[in-house]
Design an enzyme around this catalytic site. Structure first.
Site, mmCIF file in Angstrom:
data_model
loop_
_atom_site.group_PDB
_atom_site.id
_atom_site.type_symbol
_atom_site.label_atom_id
_atom_site.label_comp_id
_atom_site.label_asym_id
_atom_site.label_seq_id
_atom_site.Cartn_x
_atom_site.Cartn_y
_atom_site.Cartn_z
ATOM 1 N N LYS A 1 11.814 0.813 -7.660
ATOM 2 C CA LYS A 1 11.701 1.865 -8.671
ATOM 3 C C LYS A 1 11.841 1.266 -10.076
ATOM 4 O O LYS A 1 12.145 0.088 -10.238
ATOM 5 C CB LYS A 1 12.775 2.936 -8.432
ATOM 6 C CG LYS A 1 12.770 3.480 -7.012
ATOM 7 C CD LYS A 1 11.439 4.139 -6.650
ATOM 8 C CE LYS A 1 11.429 4.811 -5.303
ATOM 9 N NZ LYS A 1 10.897 3.985 -4.209
HETATM 10 C C1 LIG Z 1 8.726 9.619 -2.550
HETATM 11 C C2 LIG Z 1 9.980 8.986 -2.009
HETATM 12 N N1 LIG Z 1 10.954 9.767 -1.511
HETATM 13 C C3 LIG Z 1 12.095 9.250 -1.041
HETATM 14 C C4 LIG Z 1 12.326 7.896 -1.036
HETATM 15 C C5 LIG Z 1 13.608 7.362 -0.470
HETATM 16 O O1 LIG Z 1 14.373 6.736 -1.449
HETATM 17 P P1 LIG Z 1 15.621 5.802 -1.041
HETATM 18 O O2 LIG Z 1 15.054 4.515 -0.572
HETATM 19 O O3 LIG Z 1 16.407 5.669 -2.314
HETATM 20 O O4 LIG Z 1 16.375 6.523 0.002
HETATM 21 C C6 LIG Z 1 11.357 7.044 -1.547
HETATM 22 C C7 LIG Z 1 11.577 5.589 -1.549
HETATM 23 O O5 LIG Z 1 10.709 4.790 -1.684
HETATM 24 C C8 LIG Z 1 10.138 7.589 -2.050
HETATM 25 O O6 LIG Z 1 9.172 6.822 -2.535
#
Ligand SMILES: Cc1ncc(COP(=O)(O)O)c(C=O)c1O
Length: 404
Positions: free
Chosen positions: A191
């Site tokens: 990110k």
């Molecule tokens: C659209 C979306 N939702 C949720 C997530 C999940 O995030 P995390 O890895 O912080 O749990 C991601 C991670 O890439 C994502 O791209």
């Protein structure tokens, strides 16, 4: 790949002495989890997006779980969302024993097609979970209006959208300023800003915020900070099922430094995206389009390949040149974890989602990239497209010109 050209990764976090010093400060302070740094990060993040409340958690997946739980998603409840997203979006619905209901994405982008939402609503619909995919704001105005009309809460999966903006009542506002009911962010290293892993929930609703704080720490009635500061002995209670979804102070301290860098990081990303767009304009339709009312943070730069191009072959040709790419966003309903027909429901054709997964690739984009790097990626992409689309030497129209 020539010996002189270095490899270009698809993403690269910007972490420096400031973050290292922040982590050191926490280690030496002796308070390493959900303490003063987490509280400060929450305040600073809330100020940054303009939300009343921000609650830090271990990642965006746990944030999504708590958000869905807060709006009451339970066994058999339906949540309208997209299949064209990272699998965590729909998994979080299933953690609540809910059913993800997939609708297709827009024809000209990678976000939910808001015009398909109303037809997907049933008496079991408990929430709309929209995604600001790859950092590009979705059509939140239309989605929130649908939600209000049907009294269905809107949760924003803003995993990729820290710092993205939307034009709201004539003003540019940050995603997370409680346009929907709850927004969930990720601080994974892919990110724009990272805490290693980490997540944040923002909301205007103090009751939701109170629940997030309770549930992220085992449902414990008293926080560590309160117990630690008390002159009286306090016994805590556990009246509700909770989780360990805490963020550590090490992560939060790094996050605070990342937040300071964020405006600059986004400015650099926007400049790079603009460069990509200019250089890719020789092949119209390849570049993503920013709607008039949206400003992306360009967490990812996703391009749509011509229909004749073989996605894997193009990616391999780029990798052979030392340029790392990723396939476009996945389709959740095509994964084995969703093979069971009861695991989800498709409320529309998912043709555009499927075609986007097959026809798009994510190009490298990170703040440290140079103009030269962008030129190298675009040149390699054009060369790969010419090679893959026309193996017999009869290049596709437009590509010859692009290569000159
Ligand atoms: C659209 C979306 N939702 C949720 C997530 C999940 O995030 P995390 O890895 O912080 O749990 C991601 C991670 O890439 C994502 O791209």
């Amino acid at each position: 790949m020539s010996a002189s050209s270095s490899t270009i990764p698809v993403a690269k976090p910007v972490l420096g002495e400031e973050e290292a010093e922040a982590a050191r400060r926490v280690i030496l302070s002796g308070w390493v989890t959900q303490g003063p740094e987490v509280a400060a990060f929450e305040r600073e993040f809330a100020d940054f997006v303009g939300a009343a409340h921000a609650c830090a958690v271990s990642n965006c997946t746990t944030a999504l779980h708590l958000a869905l739980k807060a709006v009451g998603v339970g066994a058999g409840d339906e949540v309208i969302t997209v299949s064209h997203s990272f699998i965590a979006t729909a998994n979080a619905v299933r953690y609540c024993d809910g059913v993800p209901v997939f609708v297709d994405i827009e024809a000209d982008g990678y976000n939910i097609d808001a015009s398909l939402i109303e037809a997907a609503i049933t008496p079991r619909t408990k929430a709309i979970l929209c995604v600001h995919q790859l950092g590009m704001p979705c059509d939140l105005r239309s989605i929130v209006e649908i939600g209000r009309r049907h009294k269905i809460p809107v949760i924003e999966d803003a995993a990729c959208a820290t710092g993205s903006e939307i034009l709201w009542d004539g003003r540019w506002e940050k995603i997370g300023k409680a346009h929907g009911d709850i927004a969930c962010f990720s601080f994974h290293p892919r990110k724009v800003v990272t805490t290693g892993d980490g997540g944040m929930l923002t909301t205007a609703n103090s009751d939701h915020d109170r629940k997030f704080r309770l549930w992220r720490q085992h449902g414990m009635s008293v926080t560590d900070a309160v117990r630690h500061g008390s002159k009286q002995v306090i016994f805590e209670d556990y009246d509700e099922l909770g989780y360990n979804y805490r963020m550590t102070d090490l992560q939060a301290a790094v996050g605070r430094e990342q937040l300071r860098r964020l405006p600059q990081l986004i400015a650099q990303r926007r400049r790079l995206a603009e460069l990509y767009r200019k250089r890719l304009s020789l092949l119209p339709g390849l570049s993503p389009v920013e709607p008039r009312w949206a400003r992306s943070n360009w967490q990812s730069f996703c391009v749509r390949l011509p229909e004749t191009a073989d996605q894997r072959a193009v990616m391999q040709a780029l990798l052979d040149q030392g340029i790392s790419t990723r396939r476009g966003v996945m389709n959740i309903h095509l994964e084995g974890a969703y093979a069971d027909r009861n695991s989800h429901r498709a409320a529309s054709s998912l043709m555009r989602s499927v075609s986007a997964q097959r026809q798009t690739i994510i190009l490298p984009l990170y703040a440290q990239m140079t103009e030269f790097d962008v030129a190298r990626v675009v040149e390699a992409l054009y060369a790969a497209l010419a090679e893959v689309a026309a193996p017999n030497g009869s290049a596709q129209p437009g590509l010859d010109a692009a290569l000159v």
